[in-house]
Design a protein around this motif. Sequence first.
Motif, short mmCIF file in Angstrom:
data_model
loop_
_atom_site.label_atom_id
_atom_site.label_comp_id
_atom_site.label_asym_id
_atom_site.label_seq_id
_atom_site.Cartn_x
_atom_site.Cartn_y
_atom_site.Cartn_z
N VAL A 46 -3.37 11.07 -15.52
CA VAL A 46 -3.94 12.13 -15.70
C VAL A 46 -4.63 13.75 -14.79
N THR A 47 -4.79 13.07 -13.19
CA THR A 47 -3.96 13.77 -12.07
C THR A 47 -3.24 14.65 -12.08
N ALA A 48 -1.82 13.69 -12.04
CA ALA A 48 -1.00 14.68 -11.32
C ALA A 48 -0.51 15.67 -12.84
N TYR A 49 -1.04 15.44 -13.95
CA TYR A 49 -0.89 15.92 -15.09
C TYR A 49 -1.75 17.54 -14.28
N ASN A 50 -2.97 16.92 -14.61
CA ASN A 50 -3.63 18.42 -14.36
C ASN A 50 -3.42 19.33 -13.23
N LYS A 51 -3.16 19.20 -11.80
CA LYS A 51 -2.08 19.53 -10.46
C LYS A 51 -1.38 20.45 -11.37
N ARG A 52 -0.31 19.93 -12.41
CA ARG A 52 0.79 20.09 -12.68
C ARG A 52 0.44 21.27 -13.23
N ALA A 53 -0.27 21.10 -14.42
CA ALA A 53 -0.63 22.20 -15.47
C ALA A 53 -1.41 22.89 -15.16
N GLY A 54 -2.03 22.55 -13.94
CA GLY A 54 -3.11 23.17 -14.09
C GLY A 54 -4.63 23.11 -15.31
N ALA A 55 -4.96 21.72 -15.71
CA ALA A 55 -5.66 21.32 -17.19
C ALA A 55 -6.69 20.89 -16.23
N LYS A 56 -7.72 20.52 -17.08
CA LYS A 56 -9.20 19.73 -16.79
C LYS A 56 -8.50 18.36 -17.63
N LEU A 57 -7.92 17.26 -17.66
CA LEU A 57 -8.35 17.04 -18.63
C LEU A 57 -8.72 15.84 -17.49
N GLU A 58 -10.25 14.86 -18.94
CA GLU A 58 -10.63 13.46 -18.05
C GLU A 58 -10.04 12.62 -18.99
N PHE A 59 -9.93 11.46 -18.20
CA PHE A 59 -9.66 10.13 -18.64
C PHE A 59 -10.67 9.19 -19.52
N LYS A 60 -9.92 9.41 -20.22
CA LYS A 60 -11.41 8.35 -21.10
C LYS A 60 -10.87 7.20 -20.95
N THR A 61 -10.08 6.56 -21.89
CA THR A 61 -8.87 4.99 -21.50
C THR A 61 -8.04 4.91 -22.24
N VAL A 62 -6.96 3.78 -22.03
CA VAL A 62 -5.59 2.97 -22.34
C VAL A 62 -5.53 3.35 -23.97
N ILE A 63 -5.28 3.39 -24.63
CA ILE A 63 -4.32 2.81 -25.70
C ILE A 63 -3.68 1.56 -26.13
N LYS A 64 -2.46 2.26 -25.30
CA LYS A 64 -1.76 0.89 -25.41
C LYS A 64 -0.87 1.41 -24.11
N GLY A 65 0.13 0.09 -23.63
CA GLY A 65 0.85 0.30 -22.52
C GLY A 65 1.97 -0.48 -22.76
N GLU A 66 3.39 -0.25 -21.83
CA GLU A 66 4.31 -1.11 -21.50
C GLU A 66 5.00 -0.55 -20.33
N SER A 67 5.91 -1.80 -19.64
CA SER A 67 6.43 -1.82 -18.39
C SER A 67 7.49 -2.33 -18.03
N LYS A 68 8.64 -1.55 -17.65
CA LYS A 68 9.33 -2.45 -16.95
C LYS A 68 9.63 -2.45 -15.56
N ASN A 69 10.15 -3.05 -15.19
CA ASN A 69 10.26 -3.63 -13.32
C ASN A 69 11.97 -3.69 -13.32
N VAL A 70 12.98 -2.35 -12.50
CA VAL A 70 13.96 -2.18 -12.14
C VAL A 70 13.52 -1.57 -10.41
N ILE A 71 13.30 -2.47 -9.89
CA ILE A 71 12.98 -3.02 -8.52
C ILE A 71 11.72 -1.75 -8.22
#
Length: 113
Positions: A46-71
């Motif tokens: 969210v912070t990185a997106y705000n910097k990139r887009a000039g937005a002012k989003l405030e993080f609320k919660t994670v709904i779901k997530g996935e991950s993968k490891n490749v180094i």
Amino acid sequence: MRFQSLVLFLLVLSVSLAKNQAISVSYNPIKDINDPYVIEIARFAVTAYNKRAGAKLEFKTVIKGESKNVIKTYYRLNLSANNGSISNDYEAVVVDVPFNHHRHLISFKSLHS
């Protein structure tokens, strides 16, 4: 004849290893989306997106997530963030390289376009 057999064996082995590696790099569900490290990754997105887009989003919660490891570890998170008084859901993809303390936001998009 032995040389040809050896070459064929090595070719089959290489294909098999490549196929197994491709299977192992798929995304897997994150079991604990409330893990502090996962929350930290989501807040970073969210912070990185705000910097990139000039937005002012405030993080609320994670709904779901996935991950993968490749180094590196790739996180694909569905998260909720407030834009003023309006709450929206987003998908963020972040690459995380903990051994050199590097993170990069790959994508960030609204799930309700």
